[in-house]
Design a protein around this motif. Structure first.
Motif, PDB file in Angstrom:
ATOM      1  N   UNK A  27      10.516 -23.363   4.345  1.00  0.00           N
ATOM      2  CA  UNK A  27      11.144 -23.694   3.241  1.00  0.00           C
ATOM      3  C   UNK A  27      10.837 -22.932   2.117  1.00  0.00           C
ATOM      4  N   UNK A  28       9.560 -22.312   2.110  1.00  0.00           N
ATOM      5  CA  UNK A  28       9.016 -21.363   1.023  1.00  0.00           C
ATOM      6  C   UNK A  28       9.889 -20.160   1.096  1.00  0.00           C
ATOM      7  N   UNK A  64      13.364 -26.913   3.339  1.00  0.00           N
ATOM      8  CA  UNK A  64      12.909 -26.946   1.780  1.00  0.00           C
ATOM      9  C   UNK A  64      11.731 -27.642   1.259  1.00  0.00           C
ATOM     10  N   UNK A  65      10.993 -28.143   2.385  1.00  0.00           N
ATOM     11  CA  UNK A  65       9.742 -29.101   1.904  1.00  0.00           C
ATOM     12  C   UNK A  65       8.624 -28.449   2.679  1.00  0.00           C
ATOM     13  N   UNK A 382       6.595 -39.625   8.303  1.00  0.00           N
ATOM     14  CA  UNK A 382       6.934 -38.495   7.377  1.00  0.00           C
ATOM     15  C   UNK A 382       5.608 -37.879   6.746  1.00  0.00           C
ATOM     16  N   UNK A 383       4.781 -38.776   6.414  1.00  0.00           N
ATOM     17  CA  UNK A 383       3.645 -38.190   5.829  1.00  0.00           C
ATOM     18  C   UNK A 383       2.662 -37.565   6.879  1.00  0.00           C
ATOM     19  N   UNK A 384       2.614 -38.143   7.900  1.00  0.00           N
ATOM     20  CA  UNK A 384       1.777 -37.518   9.097  1.00  0.00           C
ATOM     21  C   UNK A 384       2.180 -36.099   9.309  1.00  0.00           C
ATOM     22  N   UNK A 385       3.697 -35.792   9.223  1.00  0.00           N
ATOM     23  CA  UNK A 385       4.247 -34.631   9.544  1.00  0.00           C
ATOM     24  C   UNK A 385       3.804 -33.687   8.405  1.00  0.00           C
ATOM     25  N   UNK A 386       3.885 -34.132   7.202  1.00  0.00           N
ATOM     26  CA  UNK A 386       3.534 -33.287   5.953  1.00  0.00           C
ATOM     27  C   UNK A 386       1.964 -32.808   6.104  1.00  0.00           C
TER      28      UNK A 386
END
Length: 480
Positions: A27-28, A64-65, A382-386
């Motif tokens: 994403x960056x 993008x994230x 989703x939080x765990x993947x982040x």
């Protein structure tokens, strides 16, 4: 159990050029490319090809994230998640995890993450109590020691793999996924790569010309050479090694690895739903006898073995009071936290074994799962993947020295610091334990055995006979 050689070699993985690099996210890279005013069409095509190649091989998603976000979290309304991760109570991991949670809440203001502390040694009893009362947190720590119980009691969602998504799953070590699976069900998302090896004072080994030991006899000789009176008061103040002897899962799981190096399996599935304990074997007797001898009788460890836990052991190394200790890589984080001057002085090597036993160690993984009672399992996933993105996994290692199971992050970390070389080498001969719901009970029987010998004066033979009888009864009680 029937030991399985792991199809897992970090050294080979490090050589794979497709998995090189450190921590950055697709994403960056995409954002930077978009900002470049002079980008050519050819460069755009090349970038897209690189992105597709990375995603095909399990790298970071260019979304993008910086992580594989596949759910509309912002559109989920107000969400509150209770997050119980044992590392939240750690002096190094706790602050880092809270910062990651804060970052996620800044990204999604509609989400509130409530940190819930629980020590690893209290995890099993806490989860049983919560599951019985119907108060399980949305996210909680899980490991292979309790995964069979977790599945049996229906604590977790039954579609965890689908919630995480195949692209995310492709980026994990295959052995970690296998270790997290019970009877075909993916029970928990692996996070920490707990391959065990020996950490040691590399500087003192080099100073004294000590060779890396490959068996426990050589280990004892090295420990004797390192045990000395450094201040001239007639008493040893630096010891060759530390051993954890407290009666908790941290010390008990280390002994299970120690027993492996004598060719002893704690439990063996018979293929018909029944189990056989290995506590009555000569291999177990040799392991327990050597463990007590090295930890107490040879004078190469600091006093107070039965009161020495994980934190006491790494503090001894940090304080220059002990020189070797076997553990997963997180012990380095404890040492550095207690004494930053130890950076550059430490190294690691594979576990010694009994003579005649091939090199072996244990692979295990601590991770997280999502409660079956969670009202927002998609947001939890989703939080765990982040939390476990490549960038966050590399940063997690920098904060704690724990090795991740995210392949791209693991490669970058091992290429950057040779202190992990012993863990890399040990991984080639690591094995995983079979799922067994009574594993925590078997481990506790071991600690009871060595503590009665050391603290109560019970003979080793009597303690071993008691342990074997209890272990066999445990094996029968969990057999179909």
């Amino acid at each position: 159990m029937k030991r399985r050689e792991l199809a897992f070699a970090m050294a080979a993985m490090m050589a794979a050029s497709a998995l090189s690099g450190c921590g950055g996210s697709g994403g960056d890279s995409t954002a930077a490319t978009t900002a470049a005013s002079a980008e050519t069409t050819a460069a755009s095509v090349e970038k897209e090809e690189e992105k597709q190649q990375t995603e095909a091989e399990g790298g970071e998603a260019a979304d993008g994230k910086g992580y594989y976000s596949t759910f509309d979290v912002a559109g989920a309304g107000d969400v509150k998640l209770d997050v119980m991760i044992t590392s939240l109570g750690d002096s190094d991991g706790g602050p880092y995890l809270r910062s990651v949670m804060d970052q996620y809440m800044e990204m999604y203001p509609n989400v509130t993450l409530n940190p819930v502390e629980c020590s690893m040694n209290d995890l099993y009893t806490t989860l049983i109590t919560q599951a019985t009362a119907g108060t399980l947190p949305d996210i909680f720590t899980m490991s292979e020691a309790y995964s069979a119980n977790c599945l049996e009691m229906g604590m977790m969602v039954d579609n965890l793999q689908e919630l995480l998504g195949q692209e995310y799953m492709n980026g994990l070590l295959e052995v970690a996924v296998e270790n997290s699976t019970v009877d075909g069900t993916f029970v928990f998302m692996p996070w920490q790569n707990n391959t065990s090896a020996m950490v040691y004072r590399k500087d003192l080994f080099e100073e004294k010309g000590i060779e890396i030991p490959t068996n426990w006899d050589e280990f004892l000789e090295a420990a004797k050479a390192l045990t000395e009176d450094t201040d001239g008061d007639g008493k040893a103040d630096r010891y060759g090694s530390a051993f954890a002897g407290t009666r908790n899962d941290s010390a008990e799981s280390r002994f299970q690895t120690f027993a492996l190096t004598f060719g002893c399996d704690f439990i063996t599935p018979n293929g018909d739903g029944t189990f056989t304990s290995g506590f009555g074997t000569d291999a177990y007797k040799n392991a327990m006898g050597t463990f007590v001898r090295l930890a107490v009788e040879e004078g190469v460890t600091p006093p107070g073995f039965v009161e020495t836990g994980y934190s006491e052991a790494y503090t001894m190394i940090a304080a220059d009071e002990a020189c070797m200790f076997f553990s997963p890589s997180n012990v380095l984080g404890g040492i550095y936290n207690a004494n930053p001057d130890m950076r550059g002085k430490m190294g690691s090597f594979p576990m010694p074994t009994a003579k005649g036993v091939d090199p072996v160690t244990s692979f295990s993984s601590v991770g997280m799962t999502i409660s079956s009672t969670s009202k927002n399992p998609e947001v939890a996933a989703d939080f765990l993947k982040f939390m476990t993105s490549v960038e966050n996994s590399v940063a997690w290692n920098e904060a704690t020295c724990r090795l991740p199971v995210v392949k791209e992050a693991l490669t970058a970390i091992c290429e950057n610091d040779d202190v992990y070389n012993g863990f890399v080498e040990a991984s080639d001969s690591a094995v995983i334990y079979p799922p067994f719901a009574g594993l925590a009970e078997l481990r506790d029987i071991c600690a009871e055995c060595w503590q009665t010998v050391v603290s109560e004066g019970v003979s080793l033979d009597d303690a071993l006979a008691t342990a074997a009888a209890k272990a066999e009864e445990t094996a029968k009680s969990y057999s179909n």
